[in-house]
Write a protein that holds these residues in place. Structure first.
Motif, mmCIF file in Angstrom:
data_model
loop_
_atom_site.group_PDB
_atom_site.id
_atom_site.type_symbol
_atom_site.label_atom_id
_atom_site.label_comp_id
_atom_site.label_asym_id
_atom_site.label_seq_id
_atom_site.Cartn_x
_atom_site.Cartn_y
_atom_site.Cartn_z
ATOM 1 N N VAL A 117 9.416 11.543 0.381
ATOM 2 C CA VAL A 117 9.602 10.161 -0.227
ATOM 3 C C VAL A 117 10.308 9.226 0.853
ATOM 4 O O VAL A 117 9.605 8.169 0.977
ATOM 5 N N ALA A 118 11.305 9.712 1.560
ATOM 6 C CA ALA A 118 12.167 9.094 2.413
ATOM 7 C C ALA A 118 10.998 8.743 3.603
ATOM 8 O O ALA A 118 11.089 7.464 4.074
ATOM 9 N N VAL A 119 10.441 9.453 4.038
ATOM 10 C CA VAL A 119 9.533 9.311 5.408
ATOM 11 C C VAL A 119 8.452 8.228 5.145
ATOM 12 O O VAL A 119 8.020 7.426 5.746
ATOM 13 N N SER A 120 7.978 8.610 3.876
ATOM 14 C CA SER A 120 6.536 7.559 3.203
ATOM 15 C C SER A 120 7.070 6.240 3.253
ATOM 16 O O SER A 120 6.517 5.403 3.792
ATOM 17 N N LEU A 121 8.305 5.926 2.441
ATOM 18 C CA LEU A 121 8.649 4.774 2.095
ATOM 19 C C LEU A 121 9.166 3.771 3.333
ATOM 20 O O LEU A 121 8.868 2.912 3.768
ATOM 21 N N GLY A 122 9.900 4.833 4.356
ATOM 22 C CA GLY A 122 10.259 4.160 5.627
ATOM 23 C C GLY A 122 9.223 3.867 6.785
ATOM 24 O O GLY A 122 9.345 2.877 7.297
ATOM 25 N N SER A 123 8.353 4.577 6.637
ATOM 26 C CA SER A 123 7.091 4.349 7.349
ATOM 27 C C SER A 123 6.272 3.292 7.128
ATOM 28 O O SER A 123 5.970 2.223 7.867
ATOM 29 N N VAL A 124 6.025 3.191 5.776
ATOM 30 C CA VAL A 124 5.197 2.017 5.225
ATOM 31 C C VAL A 124 6.075 0.719 5.151
ATOM 32 O O VAL A 124 5.595 -0.303 5.687
ATOM 33 N N PHE A 125 7.064 0.737 4.671
ATOM 34 C CA PHE A 125 8.094 -0.751 4.554
ATOM 35 C C PHE A 125 8.463 -1.240 5.917
ATOM 36 O O PHE A 125 8.153 -2.295 6.233
ATOM 37 N N PHE A 126 8.786 -0.307 6.872
ATOM 38 C CA PHE A 126 9.061 -0.663 8.021
ATOM 39 C C PHE A 126 8.131 -1.131 9.029
ATOM 40 O O PHE A 126 8.340 -1.703 9.980
ATOM 41 N N GLY A 127 6.810 -0.647 8.880
ATOM 42 C CA GLY A 127 5.862 -1.026 9.376
ATOM 43 C C GLY A 127 5.541 -2.583 9.374
ATOM 44 O O GLY A 127 4.680 -3.038 10.260
ATOM 45 N N ALA A 128 6.175 -3.202 8.645
ATOM 46 C CA ALA A 128 6.055 -4.849 8.410
ATOM 47 C C ALA A 128 6.749 -5.641 9.181
ATOM 48 O O ALA A 128 6.821 -6.848 9.653
ATOM 49 N N MET A 129 7.691 -4.822 10.052
ATOM 50 C CA MET A 129 8.716 -5.803 10.937
ATOM 51 C C MET A 129 8.257 -6.248 12.238
ATOM 52 O O MET A 129 8.684 -7.226 12.754
ATOM 53 N N THR A 130 7.042 -5.647 12.868
ATOM 54 C CA THR A 130 6.563 -6.337 13.966
ATOM 55 C C THR A 130 4.894 -6.165 13.963
ATOM 56 O O THR A 130 4.579 -5.528 13.034
ATOM 57 N N TYR A 131 4.277 -6.797 14.804
ATOM 58 C CA TYR A 131 2.926 -6.664 14.843
ATOM 59 C C TYR A 131 2.324 -5.480 15.031
ATOM 60 O O TYR A 131 1.143 -5.241 14.922
ATOM 61 N N ILE A 132 2.951 -4.849 15.663
ATOM 62 C CA ILE A 132 2.463 -3.426 16.037
ATOM 63 C C ILE A 132 2.932 -2.206 15.039
ATOM 64 O O ILE A 132 2.538 -1.113 15.232
ATOM 65 N N GLY A 133 3.572 -2.602 14.057
ATOM 66 C CA GLY A 133 4.029 -1.558 13.050
ATOM 67 C C GLY A 133 2.948 -0.866 12.334
ATOM 68 O O GLY A 133 2.998 0.291 12.127
ATOM 69 N N ASN A 134 1.885 -1.784 12.001
ATOM 70 C CA ASN A 134 0.684 -1.197 11.182
ATOM 71 C C ASN A 134 -0.579 -1.712 11.691
ATOM 72 O O ASN A 134 -0.492 -3.350 12.129
ATOM 73 N N GLY A 152 0.645 -1.301 0.120
ATOM 74 C CA GLY A 152 -0.060 0.095 -0.011
ATOM 75 C C GLY A 152 0.783 1.209 0.050
ATOM 76 O O GLY A 152 0.177 2.307 0.475
ATOM 77 N N ALA A 153 2.043 1.248 -0.323
ATOM 78 C CA ALA A 153 2.924 2.428 -0.519
ATOM 79 C C ALA A 153 2.555 3.431 -1.398
ATOM 80 O O ALA A 153 3.431 4.540 -1.642
ATOM 81 N N LEU A 154 1.748 3.252 -2.515
ATOM 82 C CA LEU A 154 1.568 4.065 -3.749
ATOM 83 C C LEU A 154 0.616 5.250 -3.543
ATOM 84 O O LEU A 154 0.814 6.411 -3.952
ATOM 85 N N THR A 155 -0.557 5.161 -2.606
ATOM 86 C CA THR A 155 -1.842 5.907 -2.798
ATOM 87 C C THR A 155 -1.861 6.280 -1.030
ATOM 88 O O THR A 155 -1.653 5.518 -0.269
ATOM 89 N N PRO A 156 -2.500 7.350 -0.938
ATOM 90 C CA PRO A 156 -3.140 7.848 0.336
ATOM 91 C C PRO A 156 -3.912 6.689 0.842
ATOM 92 O O PRO A 156 -4.233 6.508 2.236
ATOM 93 N N ILE A 157 -4.683 6.067 -0.099
ATOM 94 C CA ILE A 157 -5.853 5.319 0.590
ATOM 95 C C ILE A 157 -5.024 3.847 1.041
ATOM 96 O O ILE A 157 -5.552 3.247 1.715
ATOM 97 N N GLY A 158 -3.707 3.709 0.251
ATOM 98 C CA GLY A 158 -3.001 2.254 0.812
ATOM 99 C C GLY A 158 -2.822 2.041 2.119
ATOM 100 O O GLY A 158 -2.909 1.081 2.620
ATOM 101 N N ASP A 159 -2.263 3.113 2.946
ATOM 102 C CA ASP A 159 -1.753 2.921 4.230
ATOM 103 C C ASP A 159 -2.056 4.162 4.991
ATOM 104 O O ASP A 159 -2.041 5.303 4.627
ATOM 105 N N PRO A 160 -2.468 3.878 6.368
ATOM 106 C CA PRO A 160 -2.950 5.192 7.064
ATOM 107 C C PRO A 160 -1.830 6.327 7.144
ATOM 108 O O PRO A 160 -2.147 7.298 6.945
#
Length: 419
Positions: free
Chosen positions: A382-399, A164-172
């Motif tokens: 761009v860096a903040v957006s991708l960092g927040s979305v991609f790294f949110g997958a590392m733990t169950y509380i990330g997203n 969901g890293a491409l659009t505002p709908i994709g990720d909170p």
């Protein structure tokens, strides 16, 4: 924002005691730690977290009302932003909960890769929450013979997060950026390349693991999986149209809550028109949305002093390179929820850019200041957006969807890896 609510920036940090940031830090710490606490403490948290979140938020709100100049306007702006955020999340969750995909047959590794790729694309249209809720159950059923922990993990990686890293709908986090002034299509034009690389590498890693799992199956089961015809059936397909209504509502004029009213209407229609059998098949309940609503009410309120501090002192952190923003926002998103992490680092990037080029930000606040940041230092965003979305997958509380997926998989008897 609606015209009757003024756009207010965070109050100057000099007017706010540093200790007022403590409720924000405490709430994030509790969100991270309590789900992993011993059973008795975990039970207490599950019972009282609404009171804790609202209590901490109310303490900050009362201080702003009583002591901070312009506090009423800032609280109004924050409340409006929260309402837009939670209505989008809740509407997508409700409508997606009315769609049930029935699948028969055992999937091969190639079919699994195609399924995850489709889920990644779908996440940008119905959100990672919606895509996760629609697809996790068929994902488990189509791998029922050999489903294991890595199937759950890669579903979280791809469908619940990086997809969901491409659009505002994709990720909170990205929707919060949209509310703060980032144009809807601004990000997709700049991250489609990194997104394809990350998605391709993750799918390739999954394929190798799944191929090894498939080859370890008894030959009889391998032959049956290769020959068994897959059948798919979608119940509650009318909700797909309502998802389209929600997506279209994002582009409505941002006035007098018209956008939010349309989203709510779609959610109410879905809940009333969806047959009970479909909700029962999905084990649908409003529990997850209720939890998100209470916790984020506290987060939005307690986050205001932190944003004010970053507005005044952000330049002191010394972040000047996009890689620093990517790694720092990612590191915190992996252990905290990525939505508040995104907002705080977006504010930090704005403060840093304003210190370097004050003329470009002179007299600007709110969405205008964010749009100035997009012109001056687009790679920061761009860096903040991708960092927040991609790294949110590392733990169950990330997203948010991560814990939902874990809960559904656990209830289905699938082994889920630890934190």
């Amino acid at each position: 924002m609606p015209p009757h609510l003024p756009i207010a920036s965070a109050a100057p940090a000099a007017d706010i005691p540093p200790g007022l940031i403590a409720p924000f830090a405490l709430l994030l710490l509790l969100i991270a730690v309590m789900p992993l606490a011993p059973a008795r403490l975990k039970h207490l948290w599950e019972r009282f977290y609404p009171a804790v979140a609202l209590g901490l938020g109310a303490a900050v709100a009362l201080y702003y009302l009583a002591r901070v100049p312009g506090g009423v306007g800032l609280l109004g702006h924050t409340a409006t932003e929260y309402a837009s955020f939670i209505i989008l999340i809740g509407s997508l969750f409700t409508v997606a909960g009315g769609i049930h995909i029935r699948v028969r047959g055992e999937a091969t590794p190639a079919v699994n890769v195609a399924f995850l790729a489709v889920g990644a694309v779908a996440a940008n249209f119905i959100g990672t929450t919606g895509a996760s809720m629609v697809l996790i159950r068929p994902w488990i059923r189509m791998n029922k013979v050999r489903v294991s922990g890595f199937h759950v993990v890669f579903f979280v990686f791809i469908v619940s997060n990086l997809g969901g890293a491409l659009t505002p709908i994709g990720d909170p986090p990205l929707f919060l950026g949209y509310l703060r002034g980032v144009p809807f299509f601004w990000l997709i034009e700049r991250v489609i390349g990194p997104w394809l690389v990350a998605l391709g590498l993750t799918l390739a890693a999954f394929y190798l693991l799944d191929l090894r799992s498939f080859r370890r199956m008894p030959r009889r089961l391998q032959a049956e999986a290769a020959q068994e015809a897959e059948t798919w059936r979608v119940d509650g397909a009318g909700n797909v149209l309502l998802l389209g209504v929600i997506i279209g509502a994002v582009f409505l004029p941002d006035r007098y809550f018209l956008r939010e009213a349309v989203m709510l209407a779609a959610a109410v229609a879905s809940h009333r028109l969806t047959p009970r059998a479909v909700h029962e098949a999905n084990a649908f309940s409003f529990g997850p949305v209720r939890e998100v609503a209470f916790l984020f009410a506290g987060i939005f309120a307690t986050m205001m002093p932190a944003l004010g501090y970053l507005e005044l002192h952000g330049r002191e952190f010394g972040f000047t390179a996009p890689l620093q923003y990517y790694l720092a926002s990612g590191a915190l998103s992996s252990v905290l929820d990525n939505a508040p992490t995104y907002v705080n680092f977006l504010q930090l990037a704005q403060s840093t850019a304003a210190a370097a080029q004050p003329a470009a930000f002179a007299g600007l606040a709110g969405p205008e200041a964010v749009r100035a940041l997009l012109q001056v230092n687009p790679l920061y965003v761009v860096a903040v957006s991708l960092g927040s979305v991609f790294f949110g997958a590392m733990t169950y509380i990330g997203n948010g969807p991560n814990f939902m997926v874990k809960s559904i998989a656990h209830d289905a008897g699938v082994h889920c890896p630890t934190f």
